[in-house]
Scaffold this motif. Sequence first.
Motif, mmCIF file in Angstrom:
data_model
loop_
_atom_site.group_PDB
_atom_site.id
_atom_site.type_symbol
_atom_site.label_atom_id
_atom_site.label_comp_id
_atom_site.label_asym_id
_atom_site.label_seq_id
_atom_site.Cartn_x
_atom_site.Cartn_y
_atom_site.Cartn_z
ATOM 1 N N ARG A 161 0.897 -1.176 -0.063
ATOM 2 C CA ARG A 161 0.129 0.028 -0.071
ATOM 3 C C ARG A 161 0.892 1.299 0.093
ATOM 4 N N LEU A 162 2.219 1.258 0.427
ATOM 5 C CA LEU A 162 2.994 2.375 0.836
ATOM 6 C C LEU A 162 2.922 2.971 -0.805
ATOM 7 N N PRO A 163 3.183 2.317 -1.974
ATOM 8 C CA PRO A 163 3.203 3.370 -3.329
ATOM 9 C C PRO A 163 2.046 3.935 -3.409
ATOM 10 N N LEU A 164 0.870 3.447 -3.038
ATOM 11 C CA LEU A 164 -0.371 4.194 -3.284
ATOM 12 C C LEU A 164 -0.312 5.526 -2.369
ATOM 13 N N TYR A 165 0.261 5.499 -1.215
ATOM 14 C CA TYR A 165 0.522 6.725 -0.568
ATOM 15 C C TYR A 165 1.166 7.742 -1.236
ATOM 16 N N LEU A 166 2.207 7.116 -1.592
ATOM 17 C CA LEU A 166 3.181 7.718 -2.259
ATOM 18 C C LEU A 166 2.773 8.412 -3.396
ATOM 19 N N ARG A 167 1.985 7.802 -4.300
ATOM 20 C CA ARG A 167 1.396 8.472 -5.448
ATOM 21 C C ARG A 167 0.485 9.727 -4.942
ATOM 22 N N VAL A 168 -0.262 9.317 -4.040
ATOM 23 C CA VAL A 168 -1.186 10.718 -3.562
ATOM 24 C C VAL A 168 -0.366 11.610 -3.129
ATOM 25 N N LEU A 169 0.664 11.458 -2.378
ATOM 26 C CA LEU A 169 1.609 12.530 -2.098
ATOM 27 C C LEU A 169 2.260 13.147 -3.320
ATOM 28 N N ASP A 170 2.702 12.419 -4.128
ATOM 29 C CA ASP A 170 3.409 12.938 -5.166
ATOM 30 C C ASP A 170 2.682 13.921 -6.112
ATOM 31 N N ASN A 171 1.223 13.674 -6.019
ATOM 32 C CA ASN A 171 0.358 14.187 -6.848
ATOM 33 C C ASN A 171 -0.259 15.548 -6.111
ATOM 34 N N LEU A 172 0.116 15.635 -4.946
ATOM 35 C CA LEU A 172 -0.365 16.963 -3.985
ATOM 36 C C LEU A 172 0.488 18.104 -4.495
ATOM 37 N N ASP A 173 -0.223 19.364 -4.576
ATOM 38 C CA ASP A 173 0.559 20.663 -4.513
ATOM 39 C C ASP A 173 0.746 20.914 -2.974
ATOM 40 N N HIS A 174 2.340 20.618 -2.659
ATOM 41 C CA HIS A 174 2.716 20.711 -1.164
ATOM 42 C C HIS A 174 2.456 22.219 -0.690
ATOM 43 N N LEU A 175 2.457 23.240 -1.367
ATOM 44 C CA LEU A 175 2.382 24.626 -0.965
ATOM 45 C C LEU A 175 0.921 24.777 -0.611
ATOM 46 N N GLU A 176 -0.148 24.241 -1.551
ATOM 47 C CA GLU A 176 -1.459 24.324 -1.131
ATOM 48 C C GLU A 176 -1.975 23.498 0.013
ATOM 49 N N MET A 177 -1.013 22.460 0.152
ATOM 50 C CA MET A 177 -1.558 21.493 1.137
ATOM 51 C C MET A 177 -0.172 20.874 1.927
ATOM 52 N N PRO A 178 0.199 21.729 2.852
ATOM 53 C CA PRO A 178 1.321 21.464 3.538
ATOM 54 C C PRO A 178 1.225 20.446 4.621
ATOM 55 N N ILE A 179 -0.115 20.172 5.001
ATOM 56 C CA ILE A 179 -0.499 19.110 5.903
ATOM 57 C C ILE A 179 -1.467 18.218 5.346
ATOM 58 N N GLY B 177 10.277 -1.364 -22.749
ATOM 59 C CA GLY B 177 9.932 -0.140 -23.410
ATOM 60 C C GLY B 177 9.031 0.924 -22.502
ATOM 61 N N TYR B 178 8.052 0.397 -21.867
ATOM 62 C CA TYR B 178 7.265 0.986 -20.835
ATOM 63 C C TYR B 178 7.793 1.584 -20.031
ATOM 64 N N HIS B 179 8.854 0.802 -19.296
ATOM 65 C CA HIS B 179 9.661 1.310 -18.014
ATOM 66 C C HIS B 179 10.572 2.625 -18.602
ATOM 67 N N GLN B 180 11.463 2.375 -19.650
ATOM 68 C CA GLN B 180 12.248 3.217 -19.981
ATOM 69 C C GLN B 180 11.674 4.523 -20.580
ATOM 70 N N LYS B 181 10.220 4.494 -20.764
ATOM 71 C CA LYS B 181 9.482 5.767 -21.244
ATOM 72 C C LYS B 181 9.121 6.594 -19.898
ATOM 73 N N ASN B 182 9.110 6.056 -18.829
ATOM 74 C CA ASN B 182 8.347 6.712 -17.611
ATOM 75 C C ASN B 182 9.529 7.107 -16.471
ATOM 76 N N GLN B 183 9.787 8.377 -16.643
ATOM 77 C CA GLN B 183 10.650 8.992 -15.693
ATOM 78 C C GLN B 183 10.273 8.742 -14.288
ATOM 79 N N GLU B 184 9.078 8.598 -14.053
ATOM 80 C CA GLU B 184 8.639 8.481 -12.436
ATOM 81 C C GLU B 184 8.987 7.083 -11.989
ATOM 82 N N HIS B 185 9.723 6.120 -12.897
ATOM 83 C CA HIS B 185 10.023 4.852 -12.448
ATOM 84 C C HIS B 185 11.353 4.916 -11.845
#
Lengths: 209, 209
Positions: free
Chosen positions: B15-33, B102-110
């Motif tokens: 489940r940790l990567p799911l939490y990470l994805r939510v946090l990665d997609n947040l605007d940290h200035l708008e939502m510091p907490i 091919g898929y992996h190399q294309k995605n910088q988030e990997h």
Amino acid sequence: MEERLRKVPDIVIRRLPLYLRVLDNLDHLEMPIISSEQLAQRLGFLSGQVRKDLSYFGVFGKQGVGYQTVSLREEIRRILKLNREIRVGLIGAGNLGAALVGYHQKNQEHRPLEIVALFDVDSQKIGQQIAGVDIYAVSELEKQVVAFQIKMMILAFPAVDAQMTVDRCIQAGVKSFLSFVPASIKVPPGIKLQTADVSLELQSLAYYS
Amino acid sequence: MEERLRKVPDIVIRRLPLYLRVLDNLDHLEMPIISSEQLAQRLGFLSGQVRKDLSYFGVFGKQGVGYQTVSLREEIRRILKLNREIRVGLIGAGNLGAALVGYHQKNQEHRPLEIVALFDVDSQKIGQQIAGVDIYAVSELEKQVVAFQIKMMILAFPAVDAQMTVDRCIQAGVKSFLSFVPASIKVPPGIKLQTADVSLELQSLAYYS
């Protein structure tokens, strides 16, 4: 079974196959009843999560006893609408598409999901077969979706024209998509698009590496 | 950060990567907490589940306030050990293998997961490249695993010799596996093998079809 009273969150739907797998792997004679605690423990969930998930569908275990394993399994299959054949199409007969069809056709547990048609734009591939499934031209998409009554489409092609292709599928009657396309695709309410994601699995494996 | 006190269930790690994805997609200035309720809501979990998951790692939000988004993200990356480069190998340069690379190399988030070497038994393929990654002979497995310091291996070959191949990887230093091989493979304690499963995704999509 009462009518559905509230919208079921997608994540709950995504957990149902996990419950189903646990129930499929149980010996029903040895374990005719399973408690929410036992089910939760096998999946690493909280038991309250299991009870809440199942309560969305009006499924409640007997207080202090649990769920009847056979009927819970049948109920989940019914909820997921796996108690009927579902015709699946796949667009993109490339590396990934070929691998997916081959893998799917080899596994009996994938029934009642049946891949009935492949689509590609490459004239070299059209008319050929992969793992016994015919490859049709993408230009015939609407015609074959209707003819085969395809309700689910796997997207395994490069990102070009992805939105347009999905729109055409929807107009022809496709209700859900599993996308391997590296593009953001929008679907209207009532249509479901799920993105397959190997990167989440790799990220969790990093913990063990 | 205190030492880990109890064994963390696999499902929590997943489940940790799911939490990470939510946090990665947040605007940290708008939502510091972010509160456990907000995090839970975005994933359809119970907030108690989120708090329990994170407490395994000694991560506790401030009572009545929540987690600092930036530091929670960094903490999860640290827990998953994503704060370093992880060298990944892939055995099986067939349809699926080629698609995955091919898929992996294309995605910088990997990143920081880096596929550094492919392996195959087909002499036609050995010495070639896919998406810029060299294909080596499976007979060189041990040598290249050591040379590249490969810690994670993706298995994308037919089931033949699967167990023997995995055993050889482990002896050479591989710690985790993502398997697409349709065979049951055993690994000793301390080594992690995760099976990729498209069929679970297709089953949950049946609900919408």
